[in-house]
Design an enzyme around this catalytic site. Structure first.
Site, PDB file in Angstrom:
ATOM      1  N   GLU A 172       0.814  -1.222   0.000  1.00  0.00           N
ATOM      2  CA  GLU A 172       0.000   0.000   0.000  1.00  0.00           C
ATOM      3  C   GLU A 172       0.845   1.269   0.000  1.00  0.00           C
ATOM      4  O   GLU A 172       0.418   2.315  -0.471  1.00  0.00           O
ATOM      5  CB  GLU A 172      -0.926   0.036   1.238  1.00  0.00           C
ATOM      6  CG  GLU A 172      -1.887  -1.124   1.343  1.00  0.00           C
ATOM      7  CD  GLU A 172      -1.313  -2.263   2.179  1.00  0.00           C
ATOM      8  OE1 GLU A 172      -0.080  -2.294   2.357  1.00  0.00           O
ATOM      9  OE2 GLU A 172      -2.093  -3.109   2.638  1.00  0.00           O
TER      10      GLU A 172
ATOM     11  N   ASP B 182      17.532  20.097 -30.735  1.00  0.00           N
ATOM     12  CA  ASP B 182      17.672  21.222 -31.650  1.00  0.00           C
ATOM     13  C   ASP B 182      19.137  21.656 -31.640  1.00  0.00           C
ATOM     14  O   ASP B 182      19.874  21.390 -30.684  1.00  0.00           O
ATOM     15  CB  ASP B 182      16.769  22.372 -31.196  1.00  0.00           C
ATOM     16  CG  ASP B 182      16.727  23.507 -32.192  1.00  0.00           C
ATOM     17  OD1 ASP B 182      16.957  23.255 -33.388  1.00  0.00           O
ATOM     18  OD2 ASP B 182      16.486  24.653 -31.785  1.00  0.00           O
TER      19      ASP B 182
ATOM     20  N   ASP C 171      12.281  25.102 -28.592  1.00  0.00           N
ATOM     21  CA  ASP C 171      12.100  26.413 -27.965  1.00  0.00           C
ATOM     22  C   ASP C 171      11.038  27.270 -28.635  1.00  0.00           C
ATOM     23  O   ASP C 171      10.610  28.273 -28.084  1.00  0.00           O
ATOM     24  CB  ASP C 171      13.420  27.188 -27.942  1.00  0.00           C
ATOM     25  CG  ASP C 171      14.013  27.371 -29.334  1.00  0.00           C
ATOM     26  OD1 ASP C 171      13.396  26.903 -30.312  1.00  0.00           O
ATOM     27  OD2 ASP C 171      15.108  27.957 -29.443  1.00  0.00           O
TER      28      ASP C 171
ATOM     29  N   ASP D 243       7.749  23.974 -32.245  1.00  0.00           N
ATOM     30  CA  ASP D 243       8.269  22.760 -31.606  1.00  0.00           C
ATOM     31  C   ASP D 243       7.249  22.117 -30.667  1.00  0.00           C
ATOM     32  O   ASP D 243       7.443  20.982 -30.225  1.00  0.00           O
ATOM     33  CB  ASP D 243       9.536  23.084 -30.800  1.00  0.00           C
ATOM     34  CG  ASP D 243      10.692  23.513 -31.687  1.00  0.00           C
ATOM     35  OD1 ASP D 243      10.836  22.920 -32.767  1.00  0.00           O
ATOM     36  OD2 ASP D 243      11.429  24.435 -31.301  1.00  0.00           O
TER      37      ASP D 243
END
Length: 538
Positions: free
Chosen positions: A106, A148, A435, A439
């Site tokens: 648990e 990138d 950025d 994107d």
């Protein structure tokens, strides 16, 4: 899309000039609208942690139910006659339920959450801000980093790397005289504003030229004061040149810079050993060859020329100012790789993580930077794919051959999403950096989207799972390290929880099989209460 020359896009900025256009798309039909559509349609992927915990939960549930049923049935048979049937039924039911409660970990959700939260604190100290908690562990399972180029792998700052004058090529740290015509041309034909404290404001290409002069210990302020600008012919994208007329003692110095091929059309002379002579065909060819050699190394090349005149022009224009020039030199600039990026790429490779460069830049530039960083082995042109070439590949073919490519150039937002999906189709955990607004779809599609804290737009940060406070690729590698530590801590916690839970289950199982009464249901629950959470914390 990057190669279109006659389109203006919604949500972009106009930096200079004016014009008229015909609206060909509005709302969701614009390029930014298409990006919004892709963002809404991006698939949500389960994290490796969620998938593993779900799998573990199913196995535990089946095992625990089976053992509880066996314990209940066996207990009913072995203890039959020891007490009334109703009491025996209730007792064995309590034992079975207590065993189920004891066997289920648990405390696992709380422990996993605490471990992830501690991981986010550690990552924040390394400038990686985690926006979504499961991303901490996902980083540790990353197989592919799609990065990138500009600002992440490179410094996002144009820098003069090579300069050609007097017939030879020089490095940026080679000393140059203050009165060198090439230096004068690059400083005087320049619109950079120098703020108090040395901050440079202006076009990145022009600020790079001024920074080069500063790096050469040239007093640029005094130089500009001594050679004040009196006339100019501003830059024009058609002729690709800029010219200024500056004071030069009792005469005037005409400084010209621009595209080398266009500049050479206006050049008629060269200066050799302080003697100005007409330029020969061979000299033109040598200059053009040097320009090509520099361009092949991904350098952005500017041509420099000058002439000295006795008086200013009545009507300064390209027809009189930019004629009969003397060749001064070539300046080669590049957005250089971050000093720590190459080591970070190598470290990621040694850890079994593959780095893939995805950029909107031209193929030559992307390939040169990738070779410098170790992402691409020199000469492996076949591992570079452009957006136009990607459009020619079918989805099935690309998914099978996505591992053949290390560098993607001139790509659009749709291409980035397609690349991420192709890797995911090969059961790879993909991290994606970005950025810009364009994107955002690929950041959301990736298993972990990484936004940029300095240069990133709010849209890209909102779609990201993690934000880099320093926009540095090395930070991603460090975050992966921390993610693997978190994954290891979760494994240790699960191992601990399962070890004592299995011990309890086996004890009760053997006790029932042998007909013994060792642990009462309430004792089982007490053991579970004091051992299920706090001792498992890291």
């Amino acid at each position: 899309m990057a190669d279109r020359i006659n389109m203006a896009y919604s949500s972009t900025n106009v930096t200079y000039g004016r014009g008229e256009g015909i609206v060909v798309g509005t709302g969701m039909n614009t390029e930014v609208g298409k990006i919004a559509t892709m963002l809404n349609n991006a698939d949500e992927t389960d994290t490796p942690l969620k998938e593993n915990l779900n799998h573990l939960g199913k196995i535990l549930t089946i095992m625990i139910l089976a053992i509880c049923v066996i314990v209940f049935v066996v207990g009913m048979f072995t203890k039959q006659g020891t007490e009334p049937m109703n009491a025996l039924l209730i007792d064995m039911f309590l034992v079975a339920v207590s065993l189920a409660v004891a066997a289920i970990p648990e405390g696992l959700p709380a422990i996993v959450t605490i471990i992830l939260a501690l991981g986010t604190q550690t990552m924040a100290k390394h400038k990686a801000i985690v926006r979504k908690l499961p991303a901490v562990e996902t980083l540790g399972a990353t197989d592919i980093i799609c990065s990138d180029k500009t600002g992440t792998l490179t410094q996002n700052r144009m820098t003069v790397e090579k300069i050609f004058y007097r017939g030879s090529l020089h490095d940026d740290n080679d000393e140059i005289e203050e009165n060198n015509p090439a230096l004068l041309s690059m400083v005087l034909a320049n619109d950079t504003k120098i703020e108090n404290g040395g901050d440079l404001l202006g076009d990145p290409t022009e600020t790079a030229l001024i920074q080069y002069a500063f790096d050469q210990n040239i007093n640029v302020h005094d130089l500009l004061e001594e050679h004040k600008r009196v006339q100019e012919v501003p830059f024009d994208s058609e002729r690709k040149l800029m010219s200024t007329v500056n004071k030069y003692g009792d005469k005037f110095f005409v400084a010209v810079k621009g595209a080398p091929d266009e500049l050479l059309k206006r050049v008629t002379s060269v200066k050799i050993n302080d003697e100005i002579t007409p330029i020969t065909a061979q000299q033109r060819q040598d200059i053009l060859q040097t320009n090509q050699d520099m361009a092949k190394k991904a350098l952005r090349v500017l041509g420099l020329a000058y002439k000295v005149i006795d008086k200013t022009y009545d009507d300064p224009s390209t027809d009189n100012v930019e004629q009969d020039l003397i060749f001064a030199g070539l300046a080669g600039m590049i957005d250089p790789e971050r000093p720590e990026a190459k080591a970070a790429v190598a470290e990621a490779h040694s850890a079994g993580i593959r780095t893939v460069m995805i950029t909107g830049d031209h193929q030559v530039t992307a390939q040169a930077i990738a070779e410098r960083l170790g992402i691409l082995e020199p000469g492996h042109d076949e591992r570079v794919l452009t957006g136009a070439q990607l459009d020619q590949l079918s989805d099935d073919y690309f998914k099978k051959h996505v591992a053949d490519y290390n560098v993607y150039a001139r790509v659009s937002p749709e291409h980035k999403v397609r690349i991420v999906k192709a890797w995911q189709a090969n059961d790879k955990i993909v991290a994606m950096t970005g950025d810009g607004v364009n994107d955002a779809p690929s950041l959301k599609q990736a298993d972990i989207g990484i936004g940029m804290g300095i240069t990133g737009t709010e849209v890209s940060k909102g779609a990201a799972d993690m934000v880099l406070a320093d926009d540095n690729f090395a930070t991603i590698v460090e975050a992966v390290k921390q993610g693997r530590k978190v994954f290891s801590n979760i494994q240790k916690a699960i191992l601990y929880l399962m070890s004592y839970n299995v011990g309890e289950v086996l004890t009760v199982f053997m006790m029932t099989m042998l007909g013994w009464d060792i642990l009462a249901p309430v004792q089982l629950l007490w053991i579970n209460l004091v051992t299920d959470t706090l001792p498992a914390l890291p």
